[in-house]
Design an enzyme around this catalytic site. Structure first.
Site, PDB file in Angstrom:
ATOM      1  N   THR A  39       0.831  -1.216   0.000  1.00 44.16           N
ATOM      2  CA  THR A  39       0.000   0.000   0.000  1.00 44.16           C
ATOM      3  C   THR A  39       0.862   1.261   0.000  1.00 44.16           C
ATOM      4  O   THR A  39       0.341   2.362  -0.110  1.00 44.16           O
ATOM      5  CB  THR A  39      -0.920   0.049   1.253  1.00 44.16           C
ATOM      6  OG1 THR A  39      -0.105  -0.004   2.430  1.00 44.16           O
ATOM      7  CG2 THR A  39      -1.901  -1.100   1.272  1.00 44.16           C
ATOM      8  N   GLN A  80       6.221  -0.047  11.388  1.00 44.24           N
ATOM      9  CA  GLN A  80       4.963   0.536  10.888  1.00 44.24           C
ATOM     10  C   GLN A  80       4.255  -0.388   9.897  1.00 44.24           C
ATOM     11  O   GLN A  80       3.075  -0.191   9.609  1.00 44.24           O
ATOM     12  CB  GLN A  80       5.230   1.878  10.158  1.00 44.24           C
ATOM     13  CG  GLN A  80       6.119   2.845  10.914  1.00 44.24           C
ATOM     14  CD  GLN A  80       5.558   3.255  12.254  1.00 44.24           C
ATOM     15  OE1 GLN A  80       4.402   3.660  12.349  1.00 44.24           O
ATOM     16  NE2 GLN A  80       6.370   3.154  13.294  1.00 44.24           N
ATOM     17  N   SER A  85      -6.801  -0.492   7.848  1.00 44.37           N
ATOM     18  CA  SER A  85      -8.194  -0.440   7.417  1.00 44.37           C
ATOM     19  C   SER A  85      -9.049  -1.578   7.979  1.00 44.37           C
ATOM     20  O   SER A  85      -8.786  -2.767   7.746  1.00 44.37           O
ATOM     21  CB  SER A  85      -8.321  -0.408   5.890  1.00 44.37           C
ATOM     22  OG  SER A  85      -9.608  -0.763   5.480  1.00 44.37           O
ATOM     23  N   SER A 125      -5.726   2.746  18.069  1.00 43.60           N
ATOM     24  CA  SER A 125      -6.864   3.091  18.935  1.00 43.60           C
ATOM     25  C   SER A 125      -8.001   2.088  18.760  1.00 43.60           C
ATOM     26  O   SER A 125      -8.903   2.022  19.602  1.00 43.60           O
ATOM     27  CB  SER A 125      -7.375   4.499  18.621  1.00 43.60           C
ATOM     28  OG  SER A 125      -7.817   4.562  17.287  1.00 43.60           O
ATOM     29  N   TYR A 148      -8.994  -6.434  12.099  1.00 41.54           N
ATOM     30  CA  TYR A 148      -7.866  -5.501  12.205  1.00 41.54           C
ATOM     31  C   TYR A 148      -7.567  -5.187  13.672  1.00 41.54           C
ATOM     32  O   TYR A 148      -6.415  -5.219  14.117  1.00 41.54           O
ATOM     33  CB  TYR A 148      -8.179  -4.210  11.435  1.00 41.54           C
ATOM     34  CG  TYR A 148      -7.157  -3.107  11.643  1.00 41.54           C
ATOM     35  CD1 TYR A 148      -5.898  -3.174  11.048  1.00 41.54           C
ATOM     36  CD2 TYR A 148      -7.445  -1.993  12.449  1.00 41.54           C
ATOM     37  CE1 TYR A 148      -4.954  -2.167  11.253  1.00 41.54           C
ATOM     38  CE2 TYR A 148      -6.508  -0.992  12.651  1.00 41.54           C
ATOM     39  CZ  TYR A 148      -5.263  -1.080  12.048  1.00 41.54           C
ATOM     40  OH  TYR A 148      -4.334  -0.092  12.263  1.00 41.54           O
ATOM     41  N   ASN A 177      -6.418   8.021  14.468  1.00 44.59           N
ATOM     42  CA  ASN A 177      -6.731   8.721  13.209  1.00 44.59           C
ATOM     43  C   ASN A 177      -5.675   9.742  12.781  1.00 44.59           C
ATOM     44  O   ASN A 177      -5.889  10.953  12.875  1.00 44.59           O
ATOM     45  CB  ASN A 177      -8.088   9.433  13.302  1.00 44.59           C
ATOM     46  CG  ASN A 177      -9.224   8.439  13.400  1.00 44.59           C
ATOM     47  OD1 ASN A 177      -9.517   7.930  14.492  1.00 44.59           O
ATOM     48  ND2 ASN A 177      -9.845   8.112  12.296  1.00 44.59           N
ATOM     49  N   VAL A 192     -10.347   9.079   5.626  1.00 42.46           N
ATOM     50  CA  VAL A 192     -11.403  10.045   5.317  1.00 42.46           C
ATOM     51  C   VAL A 192     -10.855  11.432   4.944  1.00 42.46           C
ATOM     52  O   VAL A 192     -11.355  12.063   3.990  1.00 42.46           O
ATOM     53  CB  VAL A 192     -12.431  10.110   6.474  1.00 42.46           C
ATOM     54  CG1 VAL A 192     -11.820  10.592   7.778  1.00 42.46           C
ATOM     55  CG2 VAL A 192     -13.618  10.968   6.131  1.00 42.46           C
TER      56      VAL A 192
HETATM   57  N1  LIG Z   1      -3.024   6.101   9.681  1.00 41.12           N
HETATM   58  C1  LIG Z   1      -3.667   5.908  10.829  1.00 41.12           C
HETATM   59  O1  LIG Z   1      -4.568   6.686  11.199  1.00 41.12           O
HETATM   60  C2  LIG Z   1      -3.326   4.752  11.726  1.00 41.12           C
HETATM   61  C3  LIG Z   1      -4.066   4.572  12.897  1.00 41.12           C
HETATM   62  C4  LIG Z   1      -3.743   3.507  13.738  1.00 41.12           C
HETATM   63  C5  LIG Z   1      -2.690   2.673  13.426  1.00 41.12           C
HETATM   64  N2  LIG Z   1      -2.002   2.857  12.249  1.00 41.12           N
HETATM   65  C6  LIG Z   1      -0.890   1.939  11.941  1.00 41.12           C
HETATM   66  O2  LIG Z   1       0.239   2.700  11.543  1.00 41.12           O
HETATM   67  C7  LIG Z   1       1.019   1.964  10.607  1.00 41.12           C
HETATM   68  C8  LIG Z   1       1.280   2.801   9.369  1.00 41.12           C
HETATM   69  O3  LIG Z   1       0.032   3.129   8.784  1.00 41.12           O
HETATM   70  P1  LIG Z   1      -0.113   4.127   7.551  1.00 41.12           P
HETATM   71  O4  LIG Z   1      -1.324   4.928   7.786  1.00 41.12           O
HETATM   72  O5  LIG Z   1       1.165   4.793   7.277  1.00 41.12           O
HETATM   73  O6  LIG Z   1      -0.468   3.090   6.387  1.00 41.12           O
HETATM   74  P2  LIG Z   1       0.223   2.826   4.975  1.00 41.12           P
HETATM   75  O7  LIG Z   1      -0.616   1.797   4.297  1.00 41.12           O
HETATM   76  O8  LIG Z   1       0.479   4.106   4.267  1.00 41.12           O
HETATM   77  O9  LIG Z   1       1.626   2.206   5.401  1.00 41.12           O
HETATM   78  C9  LIG Z   1       1.827   0.841   5.670  1.00 41.12           C
HETATM   79  C10 LIG Z   1       3.072   0.397   4.924  1.00 41.12           C
HETATM   80  O10 LIG Z   1       3.336  -0.979   5.232  1.00 41.12           O
HETATM   81  C11 LIG Z   1       3.727  -1.614   4.017  1.00 41.12           C
HETATM   82  N3  LIG Z   1       3.437  -3.051   4.116  1.00 41.12           N
HETATM   83  C12 LIG Z   1       2.210  -3.646   4.127  1.00 41.12           C
HETATM   84  N4  LIG Z   1       2.356  -4.986   4.170  1.00 41.12           N
HETATM   85  C13 LIG Z   1       3.686  -5.234   4.206  1.00 41.12           C
HETATM   86  C14 LIG Z   1       4.448  -6.416   4.237  1.00 41.12           C
HETATM   87  N5  LIG Z   1       3.864  -7.638   4.227  1.00 41.12           N
HETATM   88  N6  LIG Z   1       5.797  -6.325   4.243  1.00 41.12           N
HETATM   89  C15 LIG Z   1       6.399  -5.107   4.219  1.00 41.12           C
HETATM   90  N7  LIG Z   1       5.719  -3.950   4.179  1.00 41.12           N
HETATM   91  C16 LIG Z   1       4.372  -4.010   4.166  1.00 41.12           C
HETATM   92  C17 LIG Z   1       2.880  -0.945   2.955  1.00 41.12           C
HETATM   93  O11 LIG Z   1       3.391  -1.124   1.636  1.00 41.12           O
HETATM   94  C18 LIG Z   1       2.928   0.503   3.408  1.00 41.12           C
HETATM   95  O12 LIG Z   1       4.014   1.202   2.854  1.00 41.12           O
HETATM   96  C19 LIG Z   1       0.250   0.667  10.371  1.00 41.12           C
HETATM   97  O13 LIG Z   1       0.788  -0.318  11.232  1.00 41.12           O
HETATM   98  C20 LIG Z   1      -1.155   1.008  10.782  1.00 41.12           C
HETATM   99  O14 LIG Z   1      -1.876  -0.142  11.185  1.00 41.12           O
HETATM  100  C21 LIG Z   1      -2.288   3.880  11.397  1.00 41.12           C
END
Ligand SMILES: NC(=O)c1ccc[n+]([C@@H]2O[C@H](COP(=O)([O-])OP(=O)(O)OC[C@H]3O[C@@H](n4cnc5c(N)ncnc54)[C@H](O)[C@@H]3O)[C@@H](O)[C@H]2O)c1
Length: 327
Positions: A39, A80, A85, A125, A148, A177, A192
């Protein structure tokens, strides 16, 4: 002379990860990014390719050998990588579990075996699940409401065991978020804020699920970067092997969020102020309100978030306007 410290940022080509890469390169760390581009995007990290302190490993955390290679000579891991989602995990729980749980466990094992100094990871969260208490405090959680959320809670359980059984220092950051520059506005599972920004820039009506009175503790990316740095570097023994809410500590309704978006975007193009908002049905699994207590992070990590929701949103809107207006 002090050796330059090395950080492995998994998911470093994603939204939060690429912002972390940029920040820690600016602080003169060696940064290794491990990402399979599921992603994330190469364009998020391409600007770093000319920096000698940056290394990109295209690889999958579901492969233990890849994880072992990535943690070689690493001081700190900022984990990370995950499939984000709630709807995605409801559609394909097996893949979410493989990446978010098995991949996470691989990274813990690799970090333990390589003797990394600390493993800081993206928690969520969503772990608060069906708990109705507000504000959310770290000790009181409910039942998970999605696959998730289960994966993110299991991360916390594994990290705790790795601290206790093997002495690996871990800190989980329950992100609320997160939004800001480089968050992907495209795709079925887009968050969103970037989705609505792109729609408004194209004079399309954003669709709010429900009446718009649901609220969230929207958290600007720079506050999240600060939390990662504090968690990575804290020398307070009471501050490690635990989890922290990572938020601003205020809540905004969806209706208020869209009004502000329209107001800020209207400063670039007045016509955007006239775009109507549409309301659809509530989405399954959505909780009505989310608000973090950030007292624990303030007390143990000296967290001091610099961006309110409004200030962060202004920055984010300007970034989307300058970078993605014609996409
Ligand atoms: N954005 C938010 O509001 C939010 C909220 C709570 C938790 N998180 C957590 O924060 C982290 C980062 O989220 P984000 O918003 O930057 O999402 P994002 O999708 O932009 O980043 C996730 C990254 O992980 C990489 N990835 C996915 N599967 C992989 C795999 N098997 N091997 C190696 N890399 C892989 C994707 O290519 C991507 O670059 C995640 O763990 C997510 O669950 C995000």
């Amino acid at each position: 002379m002090n050796e330059k410290k090395s950080i492995l940022i998994t998911g470093g080509a994603g939204f939060i990860g690429s912002n972390l890469c940029e920040y820690f390169l600016s602080k003169n760390y060696r940064v290794v990014c491990l990402d399979n581009l599921a992603t994330g995007h190469l364009y998020n990290i391409e600007p770093f390719f000319s920096n000698n302190n940056f290394t990109f490993i295209e690889g999958d955390i579901r492969d233990l050998e890849t994880c072992n290679k990535a943690v070689e000579k690493i001081d700190y891991v900022l984990h990370q990588a995950a499939l984000g989602s709630v709807p995605r995990s409801l559609k394909d729980p097996i893949t979410s579990n493989d990446v978010n749980v098995s991949g996470f466990l691989n990274m813990l094992v690799a970090s333990r075996d390589a003797g990394v100094k600390r493993f800081v990871y993206a928690a969520s969260s969503s772990t608060y699940g069906d708990s109705e208490s507000l504000p959310k405090v770290e000790e009181i959680i409910g039942k998970p409401l999605s696959p998730y959320a289960i994966t993110k809670y299991v991360n916390e359980l594994y990290a705790d065991i790795f601290s206790k059984a093997y002495g690996l220092e871990t800190i989980g950051l329950r992100y609320f978020n997160v939004f800001g520059r480089k968050q992907d506005p495209n795709g079925a599972y887009a968050a969103v804020i970037p989705k609505f920004v792109m729609q408004l820039m194209n004079y399309e009506s954003p669709v709010i699920n429900g009446d718009g009175n649901y609220s969230r503790d929207f958290t600007y990316i720079d506050n999240v970067i600060q939390m990662n740095e504090l968690a990575m570097l804290t020398e307070n023994p009471e501050a490690i092997n635990t989890v922290y809410n990572t938020a601003f500590g205020d809540r905004t309704t969806l209706n208020q969020m869209v009004s502000l978006l329209k107001e800020y975007l209207s400063e670039f193009d007045k016509k955007i102020g006239d775009v109507e908002v549409v309301h659809g049905p509530n989405r399954a699994g959505d909780i009505p309100h989310s608000l973090a207590s950030i007292d624990k992070a303030k007390k143990l990590l000296n967290y001091n978030p610099q961006f309110s929701f409004g200030n962060g949103l202004k920055e984010a809107v300007r970034w989307y306007w300058e970078n993605l207006k014609n996409n």
